[in-house]
Write a protein that holds these residues in place. Sequence first.
Motif, PDB file in Angstrom:
ATOM      1  N   SER A  72       0.935  -5.381  -6.583  1.00 13.76           N
ATOM      2  CA  SER A  72       1.006  -6.802  -6.290  1.00 13.76           C
ATOM      3  C   SER A  72       1.266  -7.623  -7.555  1.00 13.76           C
ATOM      4  O   SER A  72       2.073  -8.553  -7.552  1.00 13.76           O
ATOM      5  CB  SER A  72      -0.292  -7.254  -5.619  1.00 13.76           C
ATOM      6  OG  SER A  72      -0.250  -8.630  -5.315  1.00 13.76           O
ATOM      7  N   ARG A  73       0.591  -7.260  -8.655  1.00 13.83           N
ATOM      8  CA  ARG A  73       0.791  -7.989  -9.913  1.00 13.83           C
ATOM      9  C   ARG A  73       2.211  -7.796 -10.440  1.00 13.83           C
ATOM     10  O   ARG A  73       2.826  -8.736 -10.954  1.00 13.83           O
ATOM     11  CB  ARG A  73      -0.235  -7.524 -10.945  1.00 13.83           C
ATOM     12  CG  ARG A  73      -1.658  -7.998 -10.677  1.00 13.83           C
ATOM     13  CD  ARG A  73      -2.546  -7.811 -11.905  1.00 13.83           C
ATOM     14  NE  ARG A  73      -2.607  -6.406 -12.312  1.00 13.83           N
ATOM     15  CZ  ARG A  73      -3.511  -5.533 -11.865  1.00 13.83           C
ATOM     16  NH1 ARG A  73      -4.422  -5.924 -10.979  1.00 13.83           N
ATOM     17  NH2 ARG A  73      -3.533  -4.289 -12.306  1.00 13.83           N
ATOM     18  N   ALA A 129       0.824  -1.204   0.000  1.00  9.05           N
ATOM     19  CA  ALA A 129       0.000   0.000   0.000  1.00  9.05           C
ATOM     20  C   ALA A 129       0.861   1.257   0.000  1.00  9.05           C
ATOM     21  O   ALA A 129       0.554   2.235  -0.691  1.00  9.05           O
ATOM     22  CB  ALA A 129      -0.938  -0.004   1.209  1.00  9.05           C
ATOM     23  N   ARG A 131       1.614   6.252  -7.024  1.00  3.84           N
ATOM     24  CA  ARG A 131       0.289   6.591  -7.566  1.00  3.84           C
ATOM     25  C   ARG A 131      -0.258   5.450  -8.425  1.00  3.84           C
ATOM     26  O   ARG A 131      -0.765   5.650  -9.529  1.00  3.84           O
ATOM     27  CB  ARG A 131       0.350   7.898  -8.358  1.00  3.84           C
ATOM     28  CG  ARG A 131       0.742   9.100  -7.505  1.00  3.84           C
ATOM     29  CD  ARG A 131       0.701  10.387  -8.271  1.00  3.84           C
ATOM     30  NE  ARG A 131       1.043  11.509  -7.402  1.00  3.84           N
ATOM     31  CZ  ARG A 131       1.079  12.792  -7.806  1.00  3.84           C
ATOM     32  NH1 ARG A 131       0.799  13.084  -9.063  1.00  3.84           N
ATOM     33  NH2 ARG A 131       1.401  13.739  -6.959  1.00  3.84           N
ATOM     34  N   LEU A 132      -0.155   4.259  -7.878  1.00 11.86           N
ATOM     35  CA  LEU A 132      -0.716   3.064  -8.497  1.00 11.86           C
ATOM     36  C   LEU A 132      -1.717   2.445  -7.534  1.00 11.86           C
ATOM     37  O   LEU A 132      -1.789   2.822  -6.359  1.00 11.86           O
ATOM     38  CB  LEU A 132       0.392   2.051  -8.815  1.00 11.86           C
ATOM     39  CG  LEU A 132       1.470   2.473  -9.813  1.00 11.86           C
ATOM     40  CD1 LEU A 132       2.581   1.426  -9.849  1.00 11.86           C
ATOM     41  CD2 LEU A 132       0.878   2.668 -11.202  1.00 11.86           C
ATOM     42  N   THR A 133      -2.462   1.478  -8.007  1.00 12.96           N
ATOM     43  CA  THR A 133      -3.353   0.737  -7.118  1.00 12.96           C
ATOM     44  C   THR A 133      -2.559  -0.383  -6.439  1.00 12.96           C
ATOM     45  O   THR A 133      -1.582  -0.891  -7.003  1.00 12.96           O
ATOM     46  CB  THR A 133      -4.526   0.125  -7.891  1.00 12.96           C
ATOM     47  OG1 THR A 133      -4.017  -0.848  -8.817  1.00 12.96           O
ATOM     48  CG2 THR A 133      -5.301   1.201  -8.633  1.00 12.96           C
ATOM     49  N   PRO A 134      -2.933  -0.781  -5.224  1.00 13.70           N
ATOM     50  CA  PRO A 134      -2.243  -1.895  -4.571  1.00 13.70           C
ATOM     51  C   PRO A 134      -2.250  -3.165  -5.405  1.00 13.70           C
ATOM     52  O   PRO A 134      -1.277  -3.926  -5.408  1.00 13.70           O
ATOM     53  CB  PRO A 134      -3.023  -2.073  -3.270  1.00 13.70           C
ATOM     54  CG  PRO A 134      -3.583  -0.721  -2.982  1.00 13.70           C
ATOM     55  CD  PRO A 134      -3.927  -0.154  -4.330  1.00 13.70           C
ATOM     56  N   SER A 135      -3.324  -3.405  -6.147  1.00 17.54           N
ATOM     57  CA  SER A 135      -3.384  -4.610  -6.969  1.00 17.54           C
ATOM     58  C   SER A 135      -2.368  -4.542  -8.105  1.00 17.54           C
ATOM     59  O   SER A 135      -1.777  -5.562  -8.475  1.00 17.54           O
ATOM     60  CB  SER A 135      -4.793  -4.802  -7.522  1.00 17.54           C
ATOM     61  OG  SER A 135      -5.177  -3.692  -8.326  1.00 17.54           O
ATOM     62  N   ALA A 136      -2.150  -3.351  -8.677  1.00 21.11           N
ATOM     63  CA  ALA A 136      -1.152  -3.198  -9.732  1.00 21.11           C
ATOM     64  C   ALA A 136       0.255  -3.461  -9.189  1.00 21.11           C
ATOM     65  O   ALA A 136       1.081  -4.095  -9.856  1.00 21.11           O
ATOM     66  CB  ALA A 136      -1.229  -1.799 -10.339  1.00 21.11           C
ATOM     67  N   ALA A 161       2.236   1.730  -3.404  1.00 19.22           N
ATOM     68  CA  ALA A 161       1.172   2.173  -4.308  1.00 19.22           C
ATOM     69  C   ALA A 161       0.924   3.669  -4.161  1.00 19.22           C
ATOM     70  O   ALA A 161       0.770   4.389  -5.156  1.00 19.22           O
ATOM     71  CB  ALA A 161      -0.100   1.382  -4.032  1.00 19.22           C
ATOM     72  N   ARG A 162       0.911   4.148  -2.908  1.00 17.10           N
ATOM     73  CA  ARG A 162       0.703   5.590  -2.692  1.00 17.10           C
ATOM     74  C   ARG A 162       1.860   6.399  -3.255  1.00 17.10           C
ATOM     75  O   ARG A 162       1.658   7.449  -3.885  1.00 17.10           O
ATOM     76  CB  ARG A 162       0.546   5.879  -1.194  1.00 17.10           C
ATOM     77  CG  ARG A 162      -0.793   5.437  -0.614  1.00 17.10           C
ATOM     78  CD  ARG A 162      -0.981   6.008   0.785  1.00 17.10           C
ATOM     79  NE  ARG A 162       0.050   5.540   1.705  1.00 17.10           N
ATOM     80  CZ  ARG A 162      -0.065   4.438   2.444  1.00 17.10           C
ATOM     81  NH1 ARG A 162      -1.157   3.688   2.344  1.00 17.10           N
ATOM     82  NH2 ARG A 162       0.904   4.079   3.271  1.00 17.10           N
TER      83      ARG A 162
END
Length: 297
Positions: free
Chosen positions: A35-36, A21, A28-33, A24-25
Amino acid sequence: MDNRFGEMQIFLAVAQSGSLAGAARALRLTPSAVSRAIARLEARVGVQLIARTTRALSLTAEGEVYRDRVAGLMAEVDDVERDLGGAPDTPSGPLRINSSVPFGTQCLLPILPRFTARHPSVQVNLALSDELVDLVESRADIAIRIGPLRDTGLKAKKLGRCAMALVASPAYLAARGTPAHPRDLAQHACLQFSFRRSLDTWPFRVDGALVQRPVEAAFLGNSGEVVRMMAVAGGGIARLGRFHVAADLAAGRLVEILTAFHPGDGEDIHALYVGHRRLASRIRAFLDFLEADLRLP
């Protein structure tokens, strides 16, 4: 399209923030992005780089090696782009420093404003602890160490040598008397450290010979600052670095004793850092600053 560079950046962000997380912050990405991207990276290199639990995230041994190597590669890329663009190598970004409490309070903090004034684009993050934290695990750029160095594979820059002093408060000496010889310490309250580097003997030079005098601790403190404060309060006799008690000696809160038996010993002070062929400018700037501005009593 092969996006290895982007995945490396994401991995370093995860390693620095300690969480998906947080990375991601920062990116500026999503946590899922995030993780992938980490999953693709681990699949490509064929080893697990990050150990995940429901509560925490940490790098595996392979992840630590990968992080150190990739950080060096990223620094190289930055250097190439700066060189091609003609941009000045201006120190900038976060600078994480770890130091013992005494050295940080007595030696670093008084001069740090001069560094931040010279390099306003560098964000200094100073952590003070008398525990020997791991430089890599704590994600510190520079760690100040006093005493013998372990063979950690880190680079070390010698900053100076810490002379030692045997001290007590005037109130304690008035109540208990001033020892005239090291053997008199057996009748006094001696203040020692509780951590593992602590020794149960103090060195003295007696009749030209170096001797180790056994010391039975009347008080144990988990940091140099705790021991210093106990000595100032009149709790007993302490053996501390001169830089740590210089202000107390000048103000008369402590008095140096048994100076005729001083063994002339001391401990080296080093700045430790992870060495790359091209050191980050913020780290290089701080090492140069310490060499020029640090003064030890």
